[in-house]
Write a protein that holds these residues in place. Structure first.
Motif, PDB file in Angstrom:
ATOM      1  N   ARG A 278       7.736   6.108  -0.766  1.00 31.45           N
ATOM      2  CA  ARG A 278       6.538   5.531  -1.405  1.00 31.45           C
ATOM      3  C   ARG A 278       6.116   4.263  -0.656  1.00 31.45           C
ATOM      4  NH1 ARG A 278       5.041   7.251  -6.626  1.00 31.45           N
ATOM      5  NH2 ARG A 278       3.264   5.902  -6.191  1.00 31.45           N
ATOM      6  N   THR A 279       7.108   3.505  -0.198  1.00 35.71           N
ATOM      7  CA  THR A 279       6.799   2.267   0.525  1.00 35.71           C
ATOM      8  C   THR A 279       6.195   2.601   1.888  1.00 35.71           C
ATOM      9  OG1 THR A 279       8.529   1.135  -0.652  1.00 35.71           O
ATOM     10  CG2 THR A 279       7.819   0.126   1.392  1.00 35.71           C
ATOM     11  N   LYS A 280       6.742   3.632   2.519  1.00 36.18           N
ATOM     12  CA  LYS A 280       6.187   4.048   3.811  1.00 36.18           C
ATOM     13  C   LYS A 280       4.730   4.497   3.629  1.00 36.18           C
ATOM     14  CE  LYS A 280       6.932   7.135   7.729  1.00 36.18           C
ATOM     15  NZ  LYS A 280       5.553   7.600   7.739  1.00 36.18           N
ATOM     16  N   GLU A 281       4.479   5.203   2.514  1.00 31.13           N
ATOM     17  CA  GLU A 281       3.110   5.664   2.234  1.00 31.13           C
ATOM     18  C   GLU A 281       2.169   4.457   2.089  1.00 31.13           C
ATOM     19  OE1 GLU A 281       2.848   8.392  -1.229  1.00 31.13           O
ATOM     20  OE2 GLU A 281       1.153   7.129  -1.830  1.00 31.13           O
ATOM     21  N   ALA A 282       2.662   3.400   1.426  1.00 33.25           N
ATOM     22  CA  ALA A 282       1.830   2.199   1.250  1.00 33.25           C
ATOM     23  C   ALA A 282       1.539   1.551   2.605  1.00 33.25           C
ATOM     24  CB  ALA A 282       2.524   1.215   0.311  1.00 33.25           C
ATOM     25  N   TRP A 283       2.591   1.440   3.433  1.00 32.64           N
ATOM     26  CA  TRP A 283       2.394   0.850   4.773  1.00 32.64           C
ATOM     27  C   TRP A 283       1.416   1.699   5.578  1.00 32.64           C
ATOM     28  CZ3 TRP A 283       2.929  -3.506   7.259  1.00 32.64           C
ATOM     29  CH2 TRP A 283       3.904  -4.430   6.889  1.00 32.64           C
ATOM     30  N   ASP A 284       1.632   3.022   5.569  1.00 31.42           N
ATOM     31  CA  ASP A 284       0.782   3.902   6.389  1.00 31.42           C
ATOM     32  C   ASP A 284      -0.669   3.852   5.913  1.00 31.42           C
ATOM     33  OD1 ASP A 284       3.033   4.545   7.773  1.00 31.42           O
ATOM     34  OD2 ASP A 284       3.264   6.567   6.950  1.00 31.42           O
TER      35      ASP A 284
END
Ligand code: NAP
Length: 348
Positions: A278-284
């Motif tokens: 989920r955090t990677k999705e936010a960064w991306d």
């Protein structure tokens, strides 16, 4: 190296001084060693230093190095890492008030070529936090109206730009005319001063049908006010409590029922520990807007040179002088622009 070390929680931020500390060592297989050029001065740092943040109960206990967001240059990395030594990076990690830091590669991103390290530092992890709050959690849609509370802060200036970039309207609440002007420059559709006794009514009057906003992004801890500003079936995301001075508000829950409101909490760091995807999705998601040129870093005008200026910077933050991000310049001038692979190929 020099760092701002918290050996025990302090009651007076003016007592913080740089001292000699050991160079941080990698803890995980994907840790990078980064020479810090700039560190962001944040509300969270004021809480961490005093032991007042929820993370101080468990995750962040003395001794630790203060500071949470930074930009710098990778000095060493695992052979498999996409970040080669010399790469300029920015992001989040505890221990940024120091000359160097070790962080997992997932918590940083490459500095876009057109940004200086100071600009990247001003964005830090705040862009990803605000994207996660507004888009992943509150599900803000094109054509809707978002109310941004704490709009002039480091997180808020990102939230305003994210809302505008996806085609939503942004109404912002700020504390003075200088900050109001900044909001207009960022493209805010409406600006309200929180000193007005009826500011919630002013917010509603700025919505197209007077019914209220679709989404409230609350970085200050004004939930009752946020509920007043929402329309029927609106969504509110609790991001922070910057205005509460440690005293959390009690909310009349019937107000949530009466308008069929959905209230979400969002804790970026805990998501990173439990739900890294989920955090990677936010960064991306956020970096997609950066690459499209939709995000402008906002650096507070005052210069803070070196770790020795940390007290002055934190005091300015606490006195509500700052807007956007105040930046501590640590090894400024050491940054080197490295070529991206694409640039190298284009040159060959
Ligand atoms: N959920 C997460 O994962 C997450 C991650 C990082 C940070 N946070 C939290 O998010 C919050 C904001 O962080 P930040 O870095 O953006 O802080 P910041 O840069 O210090 O900004 C704080 C903002 O709050 C406003 N504010 C302060 N007192 C106020 C009051 N009495 N009434 C109305 N507005 C007020 C300030 O406006 P004025 O200067 O005009 O008063 C400023 O816009 C903090 O509570 C922080 O702990 C949450």
């Amino acid at each position: 190296m020099k760092a701002i070390v918290i050996d025990q929680f302090v009651s007076d931020l003016a007592s913080l001084k740089p001292r000699e500390a050991s160079i941080p060592q990698p803890k995980g297989p994907k840790d990078l060693h980064v020479r810090i050029t700039h560190a962001a001065v944040t509300h969270v740092d004021t809480l961490y230093a005093q032991g007042l943040h929820q993370n101080n109960h468990r995750h962040v206990q003395p001794p630790f190095i203060l500071g949470n967001e930074f930009a710098g240059i990778v000095t060493s990395s695992p052979a498999s890492s996409p970040f080669r030594p010399g790469t300029r990076v920015f992001g989040g990690g505890l221990g940024s008030y120091a000359e160097s830091i070790c962080v997992d590669e997932g918590s940083v991103r490459r500095v876009p070529g057109r940004w200086s390290n100071a600009e990247a530092c001003a964005v830090g992890a705040s862009g990803a936090v605000s994207w996660g709050s507004l888009i992943s959690v509150a599900n803000l849609q094109q054509g809707e109206t978002a109310l941004i509370l704490g709009a002039s802060g480091g997180l808020g200036v990102m939230a305003v730009q994210i809302a505008k970039a996806i085609g939503a309207r942004a109404i912002t609440v700020v504390g003075d005319e200088e900050k109001a002007e900044m909001m207009r420059n960022l493209g805010a559709d409406g600006v309200v001063d929180y000193h007005a006794s009826n500011w919630e009514d002013e917010v509603k009057a700025l919505t197209e049908d007077g019914e209220g906003v679709h989404v409230v992004y609350d970085a200050i801890g004004a939930i009752e006010s946020g509920l007043k500003c929402l329309r029927y079936r609106g969504r509110l995301v609790i991001v922070g409590f910057a205005a509460r001075g440690g005293k959390i508000e009690e909310v009349r829950a019937n107000r949530i029922l009466l308008k069929s409101i959905t209230v979400h909490g969002y804790r970026f760091g805990e998501d990173g520990r439990r739900l890294p995807e989920r955090t990677k999705e936010a960064w991306d998601g956020f970096m997609g807007l950066v690459e499209a040129g939709r995000i402008k870093p906002v650096i507070y005008k005052e210069q803070y040179q070196g770790l020795g200026e940390i007290c002055r910077a934190l005091e300015d933050l606490q006195m509500h002088k700052t807007w956007g991000r105040a930046i501590l310049r640590i090894n400024e001038g050491m940054e080197v622009d490295i070529e991206t692979e694409a640039e190298q190929k284009a040159r060959l």
